[in-house]
Design a protein around this motif. Structure first.
Motif, mmCIF file in Angstrom:
data_model
loop_
_atom_site.group_PDB
_atom_site.id
_atom_site.type_symbol
_atom_site.label_atom_id
_atom_site.label_comp_id
_atom_site.label_asym_id
_atom_site.label_seq_id
_atom_site.Cartn_x
_atom_site.Cartn_y
_atom_site.Cartn_z
ATOM 1 N N GLU A 1 63.102 66.821 36.252
ATOM 2 C CA GLU A 1 62.733 67.014 34.853
ATOM 3 C C GLU A 1 63.956 67.360 34.021
ATOM 4 O O GLU A 1 64.154 66.821 32.925
ATOM 5 C CB GLU A 1 61.683 68.125 34.761
ATOM 6 C CG GLU A 1 61.049 68.280 33.392
ATOM 7 C CD GLU A 1 59.936 69.311 33.380
ATOM 8 O OE1 GLU A 1 59.240 69.394 32.362
ATOM 9 O OE2 GLU A 1 59.775 70.048 34.375
ATOM 10 N N VAL A 2 64.800 68.248 34.550
ATOM 11 C CA VAL A 2 66.019 68.634 33.841
ATOM 12 C C VAL A 2 66.970 67.446 33.759
ATOM 13 O O VAL A 2 67.588 67.185 32.716
ATOM 14 C CB VAL A 2 66.701 69.829 34.535
ATOM 15 C CG1 VAL A 2 68.062 70.117 33.903
ATOM 16 C CG2 VAL A 2 65.813 71.073 34.453
ATOM 17 N N LEU A 3 67.089 66.685 34.845
ATOM 18 C CA LEU A 3 67.970 65.519 34.857
ATOM 19 C C LEU A 3 67.536 64.493 33.824
ATOM 20 O O LEU A 3 68.371 63.870 33.158
ATOM 21 C CB LEU A 3 67.975 64.881 36.246
ATOM 22 C CG LEU A 3 68.815 63.611 36.393
ATOM 23 C CD1 LEU A 3 70.278 63.898 36.132
ATOM 24 C CD2 LEU A 3 68.630 62.997 37.776
ATOM 25 N N SER A 4 66.238 64.316 33.653
ATOM 26 C CA SER A 4 65.728 63.380 32.656
ATOM 27 C C SER A 4 66.201 63.768 31.261
ATOM 28 O O SER A 4 66.554 62.906 30.447
ATOM 29 C CB SER A 4 64.197 63.350 32.705
ATOM 30 O OG SER A 4 63.684 62.481 31.711
ATOM 31 N N LEU A 5 66.255 65.071 30.988
ATOM 32 C CA LEU A 5 66.716 65.548 29.683
ATOM 33 C C LEU A 5 68.220 65.343 29.529
ATOM 34 O O LEU A 5 68.706 65.092 28.427
ATOM 35 C CB LEU A 5 66.344 67.018 29.508
ATOM 36 C CG LEU A 5 64.830 67.308 29.547
ATOM 37 C CD1 LEU A 5 64.558 68.797 29.395
ATOM 38 C CD2 LEU A 5 64.101 66.524 28.465
ATOM 39 N N LEU A 6 68.953 65.440 30.642
ATOM 40 C CA LEU A 6 70.384 65.119 30.592
ATOM 41 C C LEU A 6 70.561 63.654 30.218
ATOM 42 O O LEU A 6 71.478 63.287 29.477
ATOM 43 C CB LEU A 6 71.050 65.377 31.944
ATOM 44 C CG LEU A 6 71.234 66.811 32.426
ATOM 45 C CD1 LEU A 6 72.090 66.836 33.685
ATOM 46 C CD2 LEU A 6 71.846 67.682 31.351
ATOM 47 N N GLY A 7 69.677 62.812 30.748
ATOM 48 C CA GLY A 7 69.734 61.387 30.439
ATOM 49 C C GLY A 7 69.497 61.100 28.974
ATOM 50 O O GLY A 7 69.961 60.095 28.442
ATOM 51 N N ALA B 1 67.403 71.373 25.905
ATOM 52 C CA ALA B 1 66.584 71.092 27.079
ATOM 53 C C ALA B 1 65.683 72.275 27.393
ATOM 54 O O ALA B 1 64.507 72.113 27.731
ATOM 55 C CB ALA B 1 67.472 70.769 28.281
ATOM 56 N N GLY B 2 66.238 73.484 27.255
ATOM 57 C CA GLY B 2 65.458 74.683 27.510
ATOM 58 C C GLY B 2 64.273 74.808 26.568
ATOM 59 O O GLY B 2 63.161 75.178 26.982
ATOM 60 N N GLU B 3 64.497 74.481 25.309
ATOM 61 C CA GLU B 3 63.400 74.529 24.334
ATOM 62 C C GLU B 3 62.316 73.512 24.688
ATOM 63 O O GLU B 3 61.126 73.789 24.549
ATOM 64 C CB GLU B 3 63.935 74.247 22.929
ATOM 65 C CG GLU B 3 64.768 75.387 22.344
ATOM 66 C CD GLU B 3 65.192 75.093 20.920
ATOM 67 O OE1 GLU B 3 64.711 74.097 20.351
ATOM 68 O OE2 GLU B 3 66.012 75.862 20.386
ATOM 69 N N ARG B 4 62.731 72.347 25.154
ATOM 70 C CA ARG B 4 61.781 71.277 25.468
ATOM 71 C C ARG B 4 60.858 71.676 26.625
ATOM 72 O O ARG B 4 59.666 71.358 26.600
ATOM 73 C CB ARG B 4 62.556 70.006 25.830
ATOM 74 C CG ARG B 4 61.702 68.810 26.211
ATOM 75 C CD ARG B 4 61.181 68.070 25.011
ATOM 76 N NE ARG B 4 62.230 67.423 24.268
ATOM 77 C CZ ARG B 4 62.741 66.214 24.547
ATOM 78 N NH1 ARG B 4 62.279 65.531 25.585
ATOM 79 N NH2 ARG B 4 63.688 65.690 23.794
ATOM 80 N N ILE B 5 61.415 72.346 27.632
ATOM 81 C CA ILE B 5 60.609 72.650 28.823
ATOM 82 C C ILE B 5 60.367 74.158 28.979
ATOM 83 O O ILE B 5 60.013 74.629 30.063
ATOM 84 C CB ILE B 5 61.273 72.087 30.099
ATOM 85 C CG1 ILE B 5 62.707 72.606 30.253
ATOM 86 C CG2 ILE B 5 61.239 70.578 30.089
ATOM 87 C CD1 ILE B 5 63.391 72.107 31.521
#
Length: 227
Positions: free
Chosen positions: A172-178, A186-190
């Motif tokens: 999930e975190v890697l997807s946000l890096l993408g 990213a932290g706000e998103r998840i």
């Protein structure tokens, strides 16, 4: 105190950067330079920790200065600061050993974060620059047709194999890096703290054998994540 040299051929830009950096209690701008040659001389004479280098400068451009700086003052960390986010500039800066690549339209707090990261020995690549490179490589990944489709399929298969070591949360975190998101975004998103995201990113890079966020983002794109 983190000692910084600001190199840009526009005095107004230098003044703005100085104002942003000196607003942080742990950062001091010890010198300014109008070109790459002056930046190298200043780095030798002021015992700087970090040098901010613009790319487009007279006499000696930032990327050339970066290569010279690595030889003249190897302990100094260099951040490339520019309005140009083309893939070639980012990749050359990384290849020359820069501590990071930051676009001039970045937020002030990102500039401060980048300087602190560089001083701590970490690499910092602007999320916008990360996205720029990923988009460019995806868009210009090679000729089309059946051969191009085969290469794309092989990259996707290889990426999926490498990503199989990640947990669901790490994926999930890697997807946000993408997507090119910063740790904070990213932290706000998840709904995760920035510090926790940073820990996840470090773990992901280690598991995948990636040196930086760009490589991880490209793997994510190959696997169909973060498009």
């Amino acid at each position: 105190m983190i000692k910084v040299i600001v190199a840009d051929d526009e005095p107004l830009i230098r003044a703005g950067i100085r104002m942003i950096l000196t607003s942080a209690r742990d950062i001091a701008v010890v010198a300014e330079a109008g070109n790459g040659k002056e930046a190298i001389e200043a780095a030798r004479g002021h015992g700087a920790d970090v040098v901010l280098l613009d790319i487009q400068m007279p006499v000696m451009d930032g990327l050339t200065a970066l290569a010279e700086l690595r030889r003249a003052a190897p302990s100094v960390r260099a951040l490339i600061l520019t309005t140009f986010g083309e893939r070639e500039n980012v990749l050359r800066a990384m290849g020359e050993g820069s501590a990071g690549f930051l676009l001039k339209d970045s937020a002030p707090d990102e500039l401060i974060r980048a300087v602190r990261a560089a001083a701590d020995g970490h690499a910092y690549l602007s999320p916008v620059a990360t996205r720029h490179v990923a988009d460019s490589l995806v868009a210009h990944g090679g000729p089309g047709g059946e051969a191009g489709a085969t290469r794309t399929a092989r990259r996707a298969e290889e990426a999926a194999r490498r990503l199989s070591v990640l947990t669901k949360r790490e994926m999930e975190v890697l997807s946000l890096l993408g997507e090119g998101l910063s740790n904070a975004d990213a932290g706000e998103r998840i709904h995760m703290s920035e510090a926790t995201v940073k820990t996840y990113v470090s773990r992901i890079l280690s598991k995948l054998g990636c040196e930086n966020r760009v490589q991880a983002a490209l793997l994510a794109r190959d696997a169909g994540l973060g498009a």
